[in-house]
Design a protein around this motif. Structure first.
Motif, PDB file in Angstrom:
ATOM      1  N   GLY A  11       0.815  -1.223   0.000  1.00 58.36           N
ATOM      2  CA  GLY A  11       0.000   0.000   0.000  1.00 58.36           C
ATOM      3  C   GLY A  11       0.836   1.254   0.000  1.00 58.36           C
ATOM      4  N   GLY A  12       1.928   1.265  -0.778  1.00 55.96           N
ATOM      5  CA  GLY A  12       2.716   2.490  -0.981  1.00 55.96           C
ATOM      6  C   GLY A  12       1.990   3.366  -1.994  1.00 55.96           C
ATOM      7  N   PRO A  13       2.657   4.446  -2.435  1.00 62.79           N
ATOM      8  CA  PRO A  13       1.977   5.359  -3.366  1.00 62.79           C
ATOM      9  C   PRO A  13       1.532   4.683  -4.669  1.00 62.79           C
ATOM     10  CG  PRO A  13       4.298   5.952  -3.059  1.00 62.79           C
ATOM     11  CD  PRO A  13       3.984   4.929  -2.029  1.00 62.79           C
ATOM     12  N   GLY A  47      12.220  12.137   4.128  1.00 65.38           N
ATOM     13  CA  GLY A  47      13.337  12.814   3.458  1.00 65.38           C
ATOM     14  C   GLY A  47      13.147  12.990   1.958  1.00 65.38           C
ATOM     15  N   ARG A  48      12.297  12.161   1.321  1.00 60.81           N
ATOM     16  CA  ARG A  48      12.175  12.248  -0.144  1.00 60.81           C
ATOM     17  C   ARG A  48      11.285  13.412  -0.546  1.00 60.81           C
ATOM     18  NH1 ARG A  48      10.878   6.051  -2.092  1.00 60.81           N
ATOM     19  NH2 ARG A  48      11.668   5.088  -0.202  1.00 60.81           N
ATOM     20  N   GLU A  49      11.794  14.244  -1.448  1.00 58.08           N
ATOM     21  CA  GLU A  49      10.956  15.271  -2.077  1.00 58.08           C
ATOM     22  C   GLU A  49      10.749  14.776  -3.500  1.00 58.08           C
ATOM     23  OE1 GLU A  49       9.802  17.717  -0.294  1.00 58.08           O
ATOM     24  OE2 GLU A  49      11.153  17.507   1.422  1.00 58.08           O
ATOM     25  N   ILE A  50       9.522  14.549  -3.882  1.00 56.59           N
ATOM     26  CA  ILE A  50       9.264  13.957  -5.194  1.00 56.59           C
ATOM     27  C   ILE A  50       8.991  15.069  -6.206  1.00 56.59           C
ATOM     28  CG2 ILE A  50       7.827  12.328  -6.484  1.00 56.59           C
ATOM     29  CD1 ILE A  50       9.404  10.968  -4.236  1.00 56.59           C
ATOM     30  N   ALA A  51       9.830  15.113  -7.266  1.00 56.27           N
ATOM     31  CA  ALA A  51       9.604  16.073  -8.350  1.00 56.27           C
ATOM     32  C   ALA A  51       8.578  15.448  -9.285  1.00 56.27           C
ATOM     33  CB  ALA A  51      10.911  16.337  -9.083  1.00 56.27           C
ATOM     34  N   MET A  52       7.410  16.074  -9.350  1.00 57.26           N
ATOM     35  CA  MET A  52       6.333  15.487 -10.152  1.00 57.26           C
ATOM     36  C   MET A  52       6.116  16.242 -11.448  1.00 57.26           C
ATOM     37  SD  MET A  52       3.364  13.999  -7.832  1.00 57.26           S
ATOM     38  CE  MET A  52       3.399  15.348  -6.761  1.00 57.26           C
ATOM     39  N   ILE A 112       2.367  12.791  -0.270  1.00 52.04           N
ATOM     40  CA  ILE A 112       1.739  12.061  -1.392  1.00 52.04           C
ATOM     41  C   ILE A 112       1.096  10.784  -0.866  1.00 52.04           C
ATOM     42  CG2 ILE A 112       2.209  10.839  -3.557  1.00 52.04           C
ATOM     43  CD1 ILE A 112       4.550  12.774  -4.012  1.00 52.04           C
ATOM     44  N   ARG A 113       1.841  10.052  -0.033  1.00 52.16           N
ATOM     45  CA  ARG A 113       1.315   8.786   0.521  1.00 52.16           C
ATOM     46  C   ARG A 113       0.035   9.048   1.312  1.00 52.16           C
ATOM     47  NH1 ARG A 113       5.788   4.416   1.534  1.00 52.16           N
ATOM     48  NH2 ARG A 113       3.979   3.383   2.410  1.00 52.16           N
ATOM     49  N   ARG A 114       0.074  10.090   2.155  1.00 53.20           N
ATOM     50  CA  ARG A 114      -1.079  10.400   2.997  1.00 53.20           C
ATOM     51  C   ARG A 114      -2.287  10.755   2.131  1.00 53.20           C
ATOM     52  NH1 ARG A 114      -3.090  15.012   4.838  1.00 53.20           N
ATOM     53  NH2 ARG A 114      -4.301  14.936   6.776  1.00 53.20           N
ATOM     54  N   GLY A 160       1.402  -6.913  -7.600  1.00 51.70           N
ATOM     55  CA  GLY A 160       2.550  -6.738  -6.701  1.00 51.70           C
ATOM     56  C   GLY A 160       2.982  -5.279  -6.722  1.00 51.70           C
ATOM     57  N   ALA A 161       2.948  -4.615  -5.546  1.00 53.12           N
ATOM     58  CA  ALA A 161       3.321  -3.187  -5.469  1.00 53.12           C
ATOM     59  C   ALA A 161       4.114  -2.967  -4.186  1.00 53.12           C
ATOM     60  CB  ALA A 161       2.060  -2.323  -5.487  1.00 53.12           C
ATOM     61  N   ASP A 162       5.019  -3.910  -3.886  1.00 48.18           N
ATOM     62  CA  ASP A 162       5.707  -3.866  -2.593  1.00 48.18           C
ATOM     63  C   ASP A 162       7.142  -3.356  -2.689  1.00 48.18           C
ATOM     64  OD1 ASP A 162       6.196  -6.227  -4.001  1.00 48.18           O
ATOM     65  OD2 ASP A 162       6.661  -7.375  -2.204  1.00 48.18           O
ATOM     66  N   GLY A 163       7.390  -2.461  -3.654  1.00 47.22           N
ATOM     67  CA  GLY A 163       8.673  -1.758  -3.671  1.00 47.22           C
ATOM     68  C   GLY A 163       9.778  -2.514  -4.402  1.00 47.22           C
ATOM     69  N   ARG A 164      10.967  -1.846  -4.503  1.00 41.48           N
ATOM     70  CA  ARG A 164      12.003  -2.385  -5.408  1.00 41.48           C
ATOM     71  C   ARG A 164      12.610  -3.694  -4.942  1.00 41.48           C
ATOM     72  NH1 ARG A 164      15.785   2.196  -6.816  1.00 41.48           N
ATOM     73  NH2 ARG A 164      13.864   3.355  -6.555  1.00 41.48           N
ATOM     74  N   LEU A 186      22.013  10.649   0.997  1.00 45.06           N
ATOM     75  CA  LEU A 186      21.531  11.218   2.255  1.00 45.06           C
ATOM     76  C   LEU A 186      20.551  12.322   1.890  1.00 45.06           C
ATOM     77  CD1 LEU A 186      22.238  11.375   5.461  1.00 45.06           C
ATOM     78  CD2 LEU A 186      23.175  13.560   4.765  1.00 45.06           C
ATOM     79  N   VAL A 187      19.365  12.312   2.491  1.00 45.45           N
ATOM     80  CA  VAL A 187      18.388  13.363   2.183  1.00 45.45           C
ATOM     81  C   VAL A 187      17.865  13.993   3.472  1.00 45.45           C
ATOM     82  CG1 VAL A 187      17.547  12.652  -0.095  1.00 45.45           C
ATOM     83  CG2 VAL A 187      16.666  11.500   1.898  1.00 45.45           C
ATOM     84  N   CYS A 188      17.733  15.310   3.429  1.00 43.85           N
ATOM     85  CA  CYS A 188      17.192  16.041   4.582  1.00 43.85           C
ATOM     86  C   CYS A 188      16.817  17.445   4.116  1.00 43.85           C
ATOM     87  CB  CYS A 188      18.222  16.137   5.702  1.00 43.85           C
ATOM     88  SG  CYS A 188      19.685  17.043   5.214  1.00 43.85           S
ATOM     89  N   THR A 295      17.289  11.095 -12.143  1.00 46.10           N
ATOM     90  CA  THR A 295      16.452  11.784 -13.135  1.00 46.10           C
ATOM     91  C   THR A 295      15.030  12.023 -12.609  1.00 46.10           C
ATOM     92  OG1 THR A 295      16.063   9.635 -14.173  1.00 46.10           O
ATOM     93  CG2 THR A 295      17.676  11.067 -15.245  1.00 46.10           C
ATOM     94  N   ALA A 296      14.791  11.730 -11.317  1.00 47.87           N
ATOM     95  CA  ALA A 296      13.511  12.036 -10.657  1.00 47.87           C
ATOM     96  C   ALA A 296      12.312  11.462 -11.426  1.00 47.87           C
ATOM     97  CB  ALA A 296      13.360  13.551 -10.486  1.00 47.87           C
ATOM     98  N   HIS A 297      12.403  10.202 -11.815  1.00 50.45           N
ATOM     99  CA  HIS A 297      11.316   9.642 -12.603  1.00 50.45           C
ATOM    100  C   HIS A 297      10.623   8.423 -11.982  1.00 50.45           C
ATOM    101  CE1 HIS A 297      11.680  12.212 -16.114  1.00 50.45           C
ATOM    102  NE2 HIS A 297      10.536  11.683 -16.453  1.00 50.45           N
TER     103      HIS A 297
END
Ligand SMILES: Cc1cc2nc3c(=O)[nH]c(=O)nc-3n(C[C@H](O)[C@H](O)[C@H](O)COP(=O)(O)OP(=O)(O)OC[C@H]3O[C@@H](n4cnc5c(N)ncnc54)[C@H](O)[C@@H]3O)c2cc1C
Length: 393
Positions: A11-13, A47-52, A112-114, A160-164, A186-188, A295-297
């Motif tokens: 149940g991720g994005p 920490g992730r900022e998603i470029a959409m 986004i998840r919320r 199946g949507a359980d991540g990489r 590292l992201v912050c 590449t933020a994709h």
């Protein structure tokens, strides 16, 4: 034993978006998520900022999720700059002549998840099962049975949507190409004195890669790529020393900087599944294609994939075909492979060229930026790709 037309495992994005899109086709959908209810519904900052892209924003709007993201959490991206080493010749992308005010939008992953969770929780055709792990999948006739730790679900299509690092992909015996870049990110978030003017910078410096992503409130998201041991040192470094080191690492270009969030580390491993479809089964999101973030994709392609799946399932239903029929799922697979394979290969090539420090790689990347900046059609194509305005709202 319960029945749903579709069961989404994860149940991720990407999984939640797929649930919303498939329910919109008139199907009943169950989503099984391993995390407990609390953190699933109200995820913490990661920490992730998603470029959409514009196209992704239009998908989130049509799924009823975008309206749950507070305006202040949406940061427009007005210009993107790519720099290499200390040479002062950046490659720049902007919106000039395109009739929009932003290349794309930055939104924190937890927002986004919320928003997707909230939208899904309001749909009568979607059942959300938190704290549930899948044990195995069985196919009998035209039906799939999902055996989980609290019971069983039968369905016509399991997704199946359980991540990489997908366990479901392994349970279905689907292999994957995996590329380990032997680096971590590292992201912050850091507040700073010099304004960013909503310009994102990707700097391929010698020995490190730094991205500065402009977010609202006089702050930037710092994305630093280094060997794993150095990232671990920085993640736990005392705050003052951390601030001082980051100011040095970004060449003091943002003035005084202060850490204003938790710090998160991600290993850099790209994944591409050998197949996205099997009878009664499909893969979406990072479980299908886990991109290097450079590449933020990743999420943008995850949204496209679930959109293709729902469209092919809808077209199949109109022809009287089951959502789990292999011919329907093969159409989805073909579309998603075409949309992702060239970008996956190009992203891995860029990530390798721009993170190796041997002299030949340094010369090549400097030359590459100069040539790319001088070739107008190339810049226009990349800008179009970054924005992806196909059917944008
Ligand atoms: C640092 C960083 C920056 C990024 N920046 C961008 C960007 O700018 N633009 C972009 O488009 N993308 C970006 N991405 C990629 C993006 O974050 C991912 O593509 C996206 O989060 C993938 O979503 P997903 O739902 O497929 O997987 P995930 O987010 O991994 O979700 C998987 C879900 O499945 C659950 N789960 C796991 N195993 C099981 C199981 N066995 N049973 C049930 N549930 C399970 C997990 O708890 C989780 O909730 C970035 C990634 C990183 C790491």
């Amino acid at each position: 034993m319960t029945y749903h037309d579709v069961t989404i495992l994860g149940g991720g994005p990407a999984g939640l978006a797929a649930a919303l899109s498939l329910e919109a086709q008139g199907l009943s959908v169950a989503v099984l998520e391993r995390a407990p209810q609390g953190p699933w519904a109200e995820p913490a900052f990661d920490g992730r900022e998603i470029a959409m892209t514009h196209h992704s924003v239009s998908i989130l709007k049509s799924l009823g999720a975008w309206e749950h993201i507070p305006q202040v959490a949406i940061s427009p991206l007005r210009e993107a700059r790519i720099e290499t080493g200390r040479s002062n010749h950046p490659l720049t992308f902007d919106t000039q002549g395109r009739g929009v005010d932003a290349l794309g939008y930055l939104v924190s992953n937890h927002c986004i998840r919320r928003s997707l969770y909230l939208a899904a929780s309001r749909r009568p055709g979607i059942s959300l099962l938190a704290g549930t792990s899948t044990r195995h999948l069985r196919r009998i006739g035209d039906e799939m049975t999902v055996v989980h730790d609290r019971g069983e679900i039968t369905c016509r299509l399991a997704v199946g949507a359980d991540g990489r690092f997908s366990q479901i992909r392994r349970l279905q015996r689907i292999g994957a190409v995996m590329h380990d870049f032997r680096r971590a990110m590292l992201v912050c978030r850091m507040a700073h004195d010099v304004p960013h003017h909503h310009v994102a910078t990707q700097w391929f410096d010698d020995g490190q890669t730094v991205a500065l992503l402009p977010v609202n409130g006089g702050a930037s998201s710092i994305v630093l790529t280094l060997p794993v041991e150095q990232i671990e040192r920085l993640r736990t470094l005392d705050r003052d020393a951390f601030n001082a080191e980051i100011m040095e690492r970004v060449g003091r270009r943002l003035g005084n900087m202060r850490l204003v969030s938790t710090r998160h580390a991600y290993p850099l491993k790209a994944v591409y599944a050998h197949r996205f479809a099997a009878p009664g089964f499909a893969l979406v999101g990072d479980a299908a294609v886990g991109m290097h973030p450079i590449t933020a994709h990743g999420f943008n392609l995850g949204l496209k994939g679930q959109e293709s799946l729902a469209e092919e399932v809808g077209a199949g239903l109109a022809r009287g075909e089951s959502p789990g029929s292999l011919s329907v799922l093969r159409r989805f697979e073909r579309r998603h492979r075409l949309a992702t394979m060239p970008l996956f290969a190009a992203t891995n090539g860029i990530a390798t060229l721009y993170t190796r420090d041997e002299p030949a790689f340094r010369v090549l990347r400097r030359a590459g930026l100069r040539v790319a900046d001088a070739v107008a059609p190339f810049k226009s194509m990349v800008t179009g790709l970054l924005m992806d305005r196909q059917r944008a709202a």
